[in-house]
Motif scaffolding. Structure first.
Motif, PDB file in Angstrom:
ATOM      1  N   SER A 171       0.856  -1.182   0.000  1.00  0.00           N
ATOM      2  CA  SER A 171       0.000   0.000   0.000  1.00  0.00           C
ATOM      3  C   SER A 171       0.898   1.240   0.000  1.00  0.00           C
ATOM      4  CB  SER A 171      -0.896   0.013   1.241  1.00  0.00           C
ATOM      5  OG  SER A 171      -0.117   0.212   2.409  1.00  0.00           O
ATOM      6  N   GLU A 172       0.290   2.395  -0.240  1.00  0.00           N
ATOM      7  CA  GLU A 172       1.054   3.648  -0.221  1.00  0.00           C
ATOM      8  C   GLU A 172       1.744   3.842   1.131  1.00  0.00           C
ATOM      9  OE1 GLU A 172       2.365   7.499  -1.509  1.00  0.00           O
ATOM     10  OE2 GLU A 172       1.509   5.810  -2.607  1.00  0.00           O
ATOM     11  N   GLN A 173       0.998   3.551   2.211  1.00  0.00           N
ATOM     12  CA  GLN A 173       1.555   3.726   3.555  1.00  0.00           C
ATOM     13  C   GLN A 173       2.716   2.762   3.790  1.00  0.00           C
ATOM     14  OE1 GLN A 173      -0.924   2.488   6.874  1.00  0.00           O
ATOM     15  NE2 GLN A 173      -0.145   4.132   8.144  1.00  0.00           N
ATOM     16  N   GLN A 174       2.553   1.497   3.401  1.00  0.00           N
ATOM     17  CA  GLN A 174       3.617   0.513   3.584  1.00  0.00           C
ATOM     18  C   GLN A 174       4.865   0.905   2.791  1.00  0.00           C
ATOM     19  OE1 GLN A 174       1.354  -2.859   2.258  1.00  0.00           O
ATOM     20  NE2 GLN A 174       0.895  -3.541   4.342  1.00  0.00           N
ATOM     21  N   TYR A 175       4.648   1.361   1.568  1.00  0.00           N
ATOM     22  CA  TYR A 175       5.757   1.780   0.710  1.00  0.00           C
ATOM     23  C   TYR A 175       6.557   2.913   1.363  1.00  0.00           C
ATOM     24  CZ  TYR A 175       8.113   3.389  -3.579  1.00  0.00           C
ATOM     25  OH  TYR A 175       9.040   3.759  -4.510  1.00  0.00           O
ATOM     26  N   GLU A 176       5.837   3.921   1.883  1.00  0.00           N
ATOM     27  CA  GLU A 176       6.496   5.067   2.501  1.00  0.00           C
ATOM     28  C   GLU A 176       7.205   4.674   3.797  1.00  0.00           C
ATOM     29  OE1 GLU A 176       6.942   8.025   1.326  1.00  0.00           O
ATOM     30  OE2 GLU A 176       5.795   7.624  -0.501  1.00  0.00           O
ATOM     31  N   MET A 177       6.591   3.759   4.563  1.00  0.00           N
ATOM     32  CA  MET A 177       7.204   3.326   5.820  1.00  0.00           C
ATOM     33  C   MET A 177       8.539   2.622   5.563  1.00  0.00           C
ATOM     34  SD  MET A 177       5.264   4.013   8.589  1.00  0.00           S
ATOM     35  CE  MET A 177       5.373   2.697   9.803  1.00  0.00           C
TER      36      MET A 177
ATOM     37  N   PHE B 126     -15.596   0.002   1.354  1.00  0.00           N
ATOM     38  CA  PHE B 126     -14.753  -0.585   0.310  1.00  0.00           C
ATOM     39  C   PHE B 126     -13.291  -0.586   0.751  1.00  0.00           C
ATOM     40  CE2 PHE B 126     -12.340   0.171  -3.766  1.00  0.00           C
ATOM     41  CZ  PHE B 126     -12.411  -1.148  -4.198  1.00  0.00           C
ATOM     42  N   ALA B 127     -12.846   0.519   1.347  1.00  0.00           N
ATOM     43  CA  ALA B 127     -11.468   0.611   1.829  1.00  0.00           C
ATOM     44  C   ALA B 127     -11.178  -0.472   2.871  1.00  0.00           C
ATOM     45  CB  ALA B 127     -11.209   1.999   2.419  1.00  0.00           C
ATOM     46  N   LYS B 128     -12.122  -0.679   3.782  1.00  0.00           N
ATOM     47  CA  LYS B 128     -11.940  -1.710   4.810  1.00  0.00           C
ATOM     48  C   LYS B 128     -11.899  -3.102   4.181  1.00  0.00           C
ATOM     49  CE  LYS B 128     -14.124   0.851   8.619  1.00  0.00           C
ATOM     50  NZ  LYS B 128     -15.254   0.892   9.571  1.00  0.00           N
ATOM     51  N   THR B 129     -12.710  -3.294   3.154  1.00  0.00           N
ATOM     52  CA  THR B 129     -12.777  -4.592   2.489  1.00  0.00           C
ATOM     53  C   THR B 129     -11.450  -4.967   1.851  1.00  0.00           C
ATOM     54  OG1 THR B 129     -15.138  -4.277   2.033  1.00  0.00           O
ATOM     55  CG2 THR B 129     -13.993  -5.949   0.732  1.00  0.00           C
ATOM     56  N   ILE B 130     -10.757  -3.973   1.289  1.00  0.00           N
ATOM     57  CA  ILE B 130      -9.488  -4.262   0.619  1.00  0.00           C
ATOM     58  C   ILE B 130      -8.281  -3.931   1.507  1.00  0.00           C
ATOM     59  CG2 ILE B 130     -10.449  -3.944  -1.683  1.00  0.00           C
ATOM     60  CD1 ILE B 130      -9.230  -1.167  -1.771  1.00  0.00           C
TER      61      ILE B 130
ATOM     62  N   VAL C  55      -6.954   4.763  -4.229  1.00  0.00           N
ATOM     63  CA  VAL C  55      -6.344   4.592  -5.550  1.00  0.00           C
ATOM     64  C   VAL C  55      -4.824   4.651  -5.481  1.00  0.00           C
ATOM     65  CG1 VAL C  55      -6.197   5.521  -7.895  1.00  0.00           C
ATOM     66  CG2 VAL C  55      -8.404   5.486  -6.703  1.00  0.00           C
ATOM     67  N   GLU C  56      -4.282   5.526  -4.636  1.00  0.00           N
ATOM     68  CA  GLU C  56      -2.830   5.590  -4.478  1.00  0.00           C
ATOM     69  C   GLU C  56      -2.286   4.287  -3.907  1.00  0.00           C
ATOM     70  OE1 GLU C  56      -0.475   7.544  -5.375  1.00  0.00           O
ATOM     71  OE2 GLU C  56      -1.725   9.089  -6.277  1.00  0.00           O
TER      72      GLU C  56
ATOM     73  N   GLY D 272      -1.435   3.325  -7.432  1.00  0.00           N
ATOM     74  CA  GLY D 272      -0.157   4.012  -7.278  1.00  0.00           C
ATOM     75  C   GLY D 272       0.992   3.056  -7.016  1.00  0.00           C
ATOM     76  N   SER D 273       0.766   2.061  -6.155  1.00  0.00           N
ATOM     77  CA  SER D 273       1.823   1.091  -5.855  1.00  0.00           C
ATOM     78  C   SER D 273       2.170   0.271  -7.093  1.00  0.00           C
ATOM     79  CB  SER D 273       1.379   0.172  -4.715  1.00  0.00           C
ATOM     80  OG  SER D 273       0.231  -0.569  -5.079  1.00  0.00           O
ATOM     81  N   LYS D 274       1.146  -0.021  -7.907  1.00  0.00           N
ATOM     82  CA  LYS D 274       1.385  -0.779  -9.146  1.00  0.00           C
ATOM     83  C   LYS D 274       2.226   0.042 -10.117  1.00  0.00           C
ATOM     84  CE  LYS D 274      -1.088  -2.869 -13.035  1.00  0.00           C
ATOM     85  NZ  LYS D 274      -2.420  -3.156 -13.613  1.00  0.00           N
ATOM     86  N   VAL D 275       1.895   1.329 -10.237  1.00  0.00           N
ATOM     87  CA  VAL D 275       2.636   2.211 -11.147  1.00  0.00           C
ATOM     88  C   VAL D 275       4.101   2.330 -10.704  1.00  0.00           C
ATOM     89  CG1 VAL D 275       2.871   4.581 -11.985  1.00  0.00           C
ATOM     90  CG2 VAL D 275       0.603   3.522 -11.863  1.00  0.00           C
ATOM     91  N   ARG D 276       4.319   2.481  -9.394  1.00  0.00           N
ATOM     92  CA  ARG D 276       5.692   2.580  -8.893  1.00  0.00           C
ATOM     93  C   ARG D 276       6.480   1.320  -9.219  1.00  0.00           C
ATOM     94  NH1 ARG D 276       2.849   4.952  -4.666  1.00  0.00           N
ATOM     95  NH2 ARG D 276       2.839   3.028  -3.464  1.00  0.00           N
TER      96      ARG D 276
END
Length: 209
Positions: free
Chosen positions: A21-27, A168-172, A190-191, A195-199
């Motif tokens: 996820s975006e958060q995991q990537y940044e961490m 939806f966010a909780k589901t995924i 979406v990020e 976003g993680s896929k694009v990176r």
């Protein structure tokens, strides 16, 4: 390490990064988290065989439950199988909830015959909703453009309300703050997914910034 093995290894590393996820990537990027090696507790061939069996034999929710019971003996094993199928789950999900998510993944509809008639209406509605959200998730993962992903979520009829987007966010398994605006919620989701896929594609040289 042989060149062929190195290529396969790097492909797997890229796949891991793609699923962050975006958060995991940044961490990880800021040294506040790390990736950890963990060996499979179950031989993946067991999951492959179970998946093939379900696809060929399970025509109803009852069939699915029976197929799963033959191989999976604990909630942890249900969770691991869902992870193998790349189904969005939460550790607190009950086995019944995990089965419903798997039913949606395999497009297995709940039968209205026999004992399954006893299922309450809200239970069926919940399964249908989970199925729809899972399909939305699968479609979103196919995008490789963040703005197109945002347009898809923003214009989807099942995600017209803020509470729907939060669900939806909780589901995924994308962590969100309910105090965020609808637009910010969509951006966060979406990020985390596109976003993680694009990176990851940029890292592989398949896409430029």
């Amino acid at each position: 390490m042989p060149k062929k093995n190195m290529t396969l290894f790097l492909q797997k590393i890229v796949k891991i990064i793609e699923n962050l996820s975006e958060q995991q990537y940044e961490m990880i990027l800021t040294d506040r988290a790390t990736l950890k090696y963990e060996a499979f507790e179950t031989d993946p061939i067991i999951y492959i065989n179970l998946k093939n069996h379900i696809e060929k034999q399970a025509k109803s929710l009852k069939d699915l439950k029976n197929s799963l019971k033959m191989t999976l003996k604990s909630k942890k094993e249900y969770l691991l199988f869902c992870n193998y199928l790349k189904i969005p789950i939460k550790s607190k999900d009950s086995i019944e909830t995990l089965i419903k998510k798997m039913a949606a993944h395999f497009d297995i509809k709940e039968s209205n015959e026999g004992n399954e008639q006893k299922t309450e209406d809200h239970g069926g509605n919940e399964q249908n909703l989970l199925g729809e959200l899972h399909l939305i998730s699968e479609t979103l993962q196919k995008f490789d453009n963040v703005q197109e992903g945002k347009n898809f979520i923003t214009n989807h009829k099942l995600l017209s309300l803020k509470k729907d987007i939060i669900l939806f966010a909780k589901t995924i398994d994308v962590p969100v703050n309910s105090k965020l605006s609808k637009k910010d919620l969509v951006n966060r989701i979406v990020e985390s997914v596109v976003g993680s896929k694009v990176r990851s594609m940029v890292l592989r040289g398949e896409k430029t910034n």
